[in-house]
Design a protein around this motif. Structure first.
Motif, mmCIF file in Angstrom:
data_model
loop_
_atom_site.group_PDB
_atom_site.id
_atom_site.type_symbol
_atom_site.label_atom_id
_atom_site.label_comp_id
_atom_site.label_asym_id
_atom_site.label_seq_id
_atom_site.Cartn_x
_atom_site.Cartn_y
_atom_site.Cartn_z
ATOM 1 N N PRO A 1 37.482 39.439 33.949
ATOM 2 C CA PRO A 1 38.077 38.093 34.010
ATOM 3 C C PRO A 1 37.644 37.187 32.858
ATOM 4 N N LEU A 2 36.408 37.351 32.399
ATOM 5 C CA LEU A 2 35.933 36.507 31.307
ATOM 6 C C LEU A 2 36.553 36.893 29.965
ATOM 7 N N VAL A 3 36.823 38.176 29.778
ATOM 8 C CA VAL A 3 37.334 38.665 28.494
ATOM 9 C C VAL A 3 38.860 38.728 28.468
ATOM 10 N N LEU A 4 39.493 38.680 29.634
ATOM 11 C CA LEU A 4 40.936 38.885 29.726
ATOM 12 C C LEU A 4 41.745 37.960 28.818
ATOM 13 N N PRO A 5 41.419 36.662 28.705
ATOM 14 C CA PRO A 5 42.213 35.824 27.777
ATOM 15 C C PRO A 5 42.195 36.342 26.341
#
Length: 586
Positions: free
Chosen positions: A504-508
């Motif tokens: 979730p933290l790296v997804l963007p």
């Protein structure tokens, strides 16, 4: 009697997985901890697929072209000697270097005041100016060149305006001036953004302090602000110069055989004459020039950056305009002219797509949807559109998987390896585009991938890989690497920690990289032109052929469609990223 000693709870130590820890560990002289060794090995395992892909798709073909340049048609340095002894080749090389340098110089004259105005403007106006800079990024390269072709043709808006001003009948198309104007407009964002980034780090109070000590405003600006912004100037100009060296589409559409640049000669040598030795020597010469320029600019920009005082870093958190400086009238006029120059192609392409005329005429006399109807009904245009979408989707998929794994692998390497490996992964971005097309064409011709859509996808993957690495690496740098380890220490298995914490933290960043990879493939034309065949023609190639081979106004509708296909994914990615950012701050 004293009671039992209170039990003490020892918190488990959370290992530091940062690259700095990898660098510190061997210095103690003791054995490296097992978890550090595993992290280092895992980093290389994650990097192997991307490194292998670049070696196969880029390095090996480049080495082959280098070998051809000294062995074909005869062993020796004859191809390189011809660069400086053949009159025509020498003329073309000189013209290419001169136009590239002129574009960098003229571009910085437009970009520097514009970037400075961005630092002086208020929040709303700054957002508008930034959006205007990003508009060319959202507009297809081929669409912008088509717009300039329409504007600068005989009887077009620009030539008519020059005649009205008393310059008489002026011919622009087919001249070096037309090529330079279009290239300058295309390259302006590559100058504005580094300049604005450098200017944001300058504390505007330094200029005010200079004035308070008796220096006139102009002298304070010249002696204080200009030196501090010099690293941005050097970085922007060197980048533009290197990119301009490999321009092919703009000279081919707006220039002529009398004003040819080196990329056009490389195309003729390789595709028509199959002279890979001569074409390779030209390409390698461009690569050497690019590396020398980038190396010198890095030294100059590094020296300039080192001279920036500590106060500048503190002032970088707020724009220079926060110091109360006002934008002078001449700067407002210059900023308005530059903004018009940046958005002019987009303002031309969209109305042209609704023209009913059989020729390229702006503004249109009559309006119609006939060219959109032809775009979506003609078998050639529909096939080209489908090919482009397929190439873009698969390129995004392959590049995202390889680039994301490589970005994770880089974070696990020590400092000694991280810099060189990162430079290698980004190398397709600094090599002149025409050389990339040449090496891919020469290699794929030997193994039978030339003229296939799969070959275009593979070549685009190598070209798009750096965008994913940059996007994901930037996201990883802003993430606390200890969070997944904390999740593991609380009982989560590594897969769950990755799925619930890291992803979730790296997804963007992953999504941004995928969008950039898709857009870079969708808008790429030079490699696709080299690899084209009747069954492997992409939309940009079809658009290019509709101007150079036949006059087909359907290109106006295709250009508008390209603007939408390129801009909408980027705009959506920005909106999603902004919303995620706002949620993260709550």
């Amino acid at each position: 009697m004293a009671g039992p000693a209170p039990a003490t709870t020892v918190e488990p130590a959370v290992p530091d997985p940062s690259p700095a820890a990898l660098d510190r560990a061997p210095a103690s002289g003791r054995a490296v901890p097992a978890w550090l060794t595993r992290a280092h090995a895992a980093g290389w395992l994650l990097l192997i697929p991307a490194l292998a892909a670049l070696v196969v798709l880029f390095v090996v073909p480049l080495v082959t072209v280098i070998v051809d340049s000294v062995t074909e048609p005869a062993p020796g340095l004859g191809n390189y000697a011809a660069l400086f002894t053949d009159g025509y080749t020498l003329l073309v090389l000189g013209r290419t270097l001169l136009v590239s340098a002129a574009v960098a110089v003229v571009g910085v004259l437009f970009a520097y005041p514009y970037a400075y105005a961005m630092t002086l403007a208020g929040p709303t106006m700054r957002a508008v100016l930034v959006t205007v800079v990003l508009v060319p990024f959202w507009t297809s390269m081929l669409a912008r060149n088509f717009a300039w072709l329409v504007l600068m043709q005989d009887g077009g808006v620009i030539t008519s305006a020059l005649a009205w001003l008393g310059f008489g009948e002026v011919t622009l198309l087919g001249t070096t001036l037309a090529v330079g104007i279009s290239m300058t407009q295309v390259m302006l964002p590559f100058l504005v953004l580094p300049l604005y980034s450098a200017m944001q780090q300058i504390d505007g109070r330094l200029v005010v302090a200079g004035q308070s000590l008796g220096a006139p405003r102009a002298r304070a600006f010249r002696r204080i602000y200009l030196p501090l912004s010099a690293p941005g100037v050097v970085a922007g100009m060197s980048l533009v110069f290197v990119l301009a060296l490999g321009f092919y589409v703009t000279p081919a559409l707006l220039g002529s055989a009398r004003t040819a640049m080196i990329a056009q000669v490389i195309n003729i040598r390789a595709k028509e004459l199959l002279d890979f030795g001569g074409a390779g020597a030209m390409g390698i010469f461009l690569l050497v020039v690019a590396l020398v320029v980038l190396g010198l600019s890095r030294r100059l920009a590094g020296a300039g950056a080192a001279a920036v005082p500590v106060g500048a870093a503190a002032g970088g958190a707020r724009p220079t305009g926060a110091q109360g400086s006002r934008m002078r009238p001449w700067l407002r006029v210059h900023t308005a002219i530059t903004a018009i120059l940046l958005v002019a192609p987009t303002l031309v392409v969209l109305p042209m797509s609704f023209s009913a005329a059989q020729t390229f005429r702006f503004p249109p006399d009559e309006w119609s949807l006939r060219w959109y109807a032809k775009l979506f009904s003609s078998p050639e245009w529909v096939a080209a559109l489908i090919n482009s979408l397929q190439a873009g989707i698969f390129t995004a998929l392959f590049a995202t998987v390889l680039g994301t794994a490589a970005a994770f692998g880089l974070t696990r390497l020590g400092r000694r390896w991280r810099g060189p490996i990162n430079g290698f992964l980004l190398s397709p971005m600094i090599v002149p585009h025409i050389l990339v097309a040449l090496v891919v064409f020469a290699a794929f011709l030997r193994i039978g991938l030339n003229g296939t859509l799969f070959g275009i996808i593979l070549a685009h993957t190598a070209l798009a890989l750096p965008f994913v690495v940059i996007a994901v690496s930037a996201r990883l740098q802003g993430m606390d690497a200890r969070l997944p380890l904390v999740a593991v220490s609380l009982g989560a298995d590594p897969v769950s920690a990755f799925r619930r914490v890291t992803l979730p933290l790296v997804l963007p960043g992953v999504l941004s990289g995928a969008v950039l990879a898709f857009v870079s493939s969708l808008d790429e034309v030079v490699i696709a032109l080299f690899l084209q065949a009747p069954g492997a023609i992409t939309l940009p190639v079809q658009m290019f052929n509709s101007v150079t081979v036949q006059i087909d106004p359907t290109i106006s509708a295709a250009s508008s469609l390209m603007v939408v296909l390129v801009s909408v994914p980027i705009l959506v990615a920005q909106i999603v990223g902004a919303r995620r950012g706002r949620k993260g701050t709550r």
